[in-house]
Every structure is written in C-alpha cells, then in structure tokens.
Write an enzyme that holds these catalytic residues in place. Sequence first.
Site, short mmCIF file in Angstrom:
data_model
loop_
_atom_site.label_atom_id
_atom_site.label_comp_id
_atom_site.label_asym_id
_atom_site.label_seq_id
_atom_site.Cartn_x
_atom_site.Cartn_y
_atom_site.Cartn_z
N ARG A 158 0.82 -1.21 0.00
CA ARG A 158 0.00 0.00 0.00
C ARG A 158 0.86 1.27 0.00
NH1 ARG A 158 -2.65 0.76 4.40
NH2 ARG A 158 -4.54 1.73 3.58
N ILE A 159 1.93 1.28 0.80
CA ILE A 159 2.79 2.46 0.86
C ILE A 159 3.61 2.58 -0.42
CG2 ILE A 159 4.69 3.57 2.07
CD1 ILE A 159 3.66 2.25 4.65
N ASP A 203 14.54 8.08 7.63
CA ASP A 203 13.60 8.38 8.71
C ASP A 203 13.69 7.32 9.79
OD1 ASP A 203 11.43 9.94 9.87
OD2 ASP A 203 10.15 8.21 9.43
N HIS A 216 11.92 9.05 12.72
CA HIS A 216 10.80 8.13 12.57
C HIS A 216 9.45 8.87 12.65
CE1 HIS A 216 9.91 3.58 12.95
NE2 HIS A 216 8.88 4.19 12.39
N GLN A 217 9.32 9.88 11.81
CA GLN A 217 8.11 10.70 11.84
C GLN A 217 7.27 10.58 10.59
OE1 GLN A 217 10.63 14.52 11.74
NE2 GLN A 217 8.80 15.18 10.63
N ALA A 218 7.64 9.68 9.68
CA ALA A 218 6.90 9.58 8.42
C ALA A 218 5.42 9.28 8.64
CB ALA A 218 7.53 8.50 7.53
N SER A 246 11.13 3.00 6.15
CA SER A 246 10.46 1.76 6.55
C SER A 246 10.99 1.24 7.88
CB SER A 246 10.62 0.71 5.45
OG SER A 246 9.86 -0.44 5.75
N ARG A 247 12.12 0.54 7.85
CA ARG A 247 12.75 0.01 9.07
C ARG A 247 14.26 0.16 8.93
NH1 ARG A 247 8.60 0.61 11.01
NH2 ARG A 247 7.25 -0.83 12.18
N GLU A 277 17.87 2.94 16.41
CA GLU A 277 17.12 4.15 16.76
C GLU A 277 16.48 4.12 18.13
OE1 GLU A 277 12.69 3.93 15.04
OE2 GLU A 277 14.20 3.86 13.47
#
Length: 338
Positions: free
Chosen positions: A153-154, A257, A294-296, A232-233, A262
């Site tokens: 989906r992304i 991101d 990590h704000q996406a 993503s990761r 993290e």
Amino acid sequence: MQIVAFGVQADERPLLEKAFAGPHQVRSLDVFLNRDTAPIAHGYEIVSSSVNADLGADVLQVLAAGGTKMIAQRSTGFNNVDLQAAADLGMSIGRVAAYSPYAVAEFAWALALAINRRIVRATNRTRNFDFRLDGLMGRDLRGRTVGVLGTGRIGEAFTRIAHGFGMHLLGWDLAENPNCLALGMKYVSRERLFAEADLITLHLPLVEDTRQLIDAAALAAMKDDAILINSSRGGLVDTVALVEALKAGRLTGVGLDVYEEEARFFFFDKSLDIISDDTLARLMTFGNVLITSHQAYFTEEAVGQIIEATVANVEDYLAHRTNENMLVTRGQLPTAAR
C-alpha cells in the site's frame, strides 16, 4: 478498564485519551516500554506500546508476572515482539495492520525532494544571509528512473506520485501489485533495479530475509549519483556499509527516517548528551544525508487511524473476539504470524 500506554507523544496524548474515554481510563506515559520500565505496568491487564518498544521474552515475562494479558501495539511492524514467548505466556498481542499509506509515501518523497534540491543546505545558508547557488544544483526527476522495493500500500502510494512526476518505474517484491503494473511499473530483479534506478526507496517489512538488504554489495551496484530513501525500518540497511559508500563519495544523497539502533535515540532529546554511537555520529557529518526521527507516519490522519485500530483491538480482546490485527490471541499463535 484501566489501561497503561507507553511511549505516548505529546501530540498523540489527547487523541488517545479521547478515543478511550468512557468505559476505559488510559494512563499515558512518555517513557518507552522496555526492561527498565516494564514494572510500571504491574496491575494493568492491558498495556499499549509504541513503535520502539522492547517486547522481548524477558520484558513479556515481567509484564505477565504483573498481570498483563493483552498488549495493544500502536504500530504495524512486529519485529520487536517475541511472538512465541507471548503465546507461551498465554498473552494476546495486537498491532495496527494498516494506516494511511499516504503519510509515509508523502514523507519519503519529502526526503527525496529535499535531498535532490539541497533544501536543507539552502535553508541553512539563507538563515545566515548567504544567497549563493554554489553547490545547490539538483536534477529534474521527469524522465528519470525510480526503484521501489516493496510495492504494498505504501509502495503503491509512492509509485503513484512518481508516475505523476513522469518517472520510469521499476519495482521489486515477492508479488506484483496490479495497480502498480497499470501505472507502467516493470518488475525486475534487485540487481537490475539497483543498477538502473536514480532514486531508490524502501517500503519493506523487517524480517530475516530483508535484514540488511541494502548491504555493501547492493550499494556497490547502485549508480554513483543515486538517491537512497528509507522510511520503513532501519534494519533494512547496513549502516556501516552505507557510511563507507558515502566516505567514498558515492550517492547524491541519503534520506533516513529510520535507523537500525534508533531505539536508543529517536523520540528523545539527546542534545546535551555525548553520542556514543559512532555510526550515527558519522552519518550526521555528511552534508548530503538527511535524518529524521521516525516521523513519516506522524500525520493527523495516520495517528487517528492507529488509535482507532488500537481501540478496536482492545474492545475485541475484551469481547473475546479476534481480528486481522491480532498476532497472538490468548496464547494462540495464528499461522500467518509464525
């Protein structure tokens, strides 16, 4: 029902507490769930955790000993959860299977555009009244090639934007997305994607087969002037190898991101600390690397959907129902989650 929620961001707190208002009362904490904080949950049957929670076997054992029976994780990925340990302890684990794909896709594009057009460098200059254009030349994206690893989906949402830019579309995934095919995407091998793409973006889950997918060999196969985006990761990228590639003067730029280590840094104020992570510190020195925390996913729409799904997971648990978000249901591990 009394619920304790860990890792609640300031902007998220009123939305979370409003959603649970009524039959439930939420205790919102800004600390993240890990071995040190798990004892706080003593006496709470339901715990809600955030994306960087440590839900390893030892943490789950502490929670179970304190009476926790259900964990409602406010994120999609579950590589941080020991599902077998949760099943052995008779717990239920829920996640958010999906939320607005546009939040992440649009942010990934924001990183790509900022890198391509040197927005951060330009802004830093103009704040000092330096209005020169030296070193700020970007490239038209129209007619260039984008490589999308992961076309769910992304990835599809990212591809639609790329199509709007008039880019050539390459994809790699275990299964072809017919919507991406309809946009003109050509599915190719990873090797071909790395070799031909001007912009490479990652939209994959972190599982054993994708861990450090972007390693030294993958980076060597990319164009010297490629742009790499990861929203993503963090574990998808071998960061040490990435630093070496950047030191060699390769890649136009990198937008991250996420970062594989993290959990020790993101969502905290470390501005007064000595950063002991040499790899992260080195990444910060490159002018063509843009790192966000990590704000996406962090839009009103996405956070609202995450909270809505979390509430549904709690209600279904209390009603002895299951749903597609449940990874473990009262000690039972579905086949899809094994």
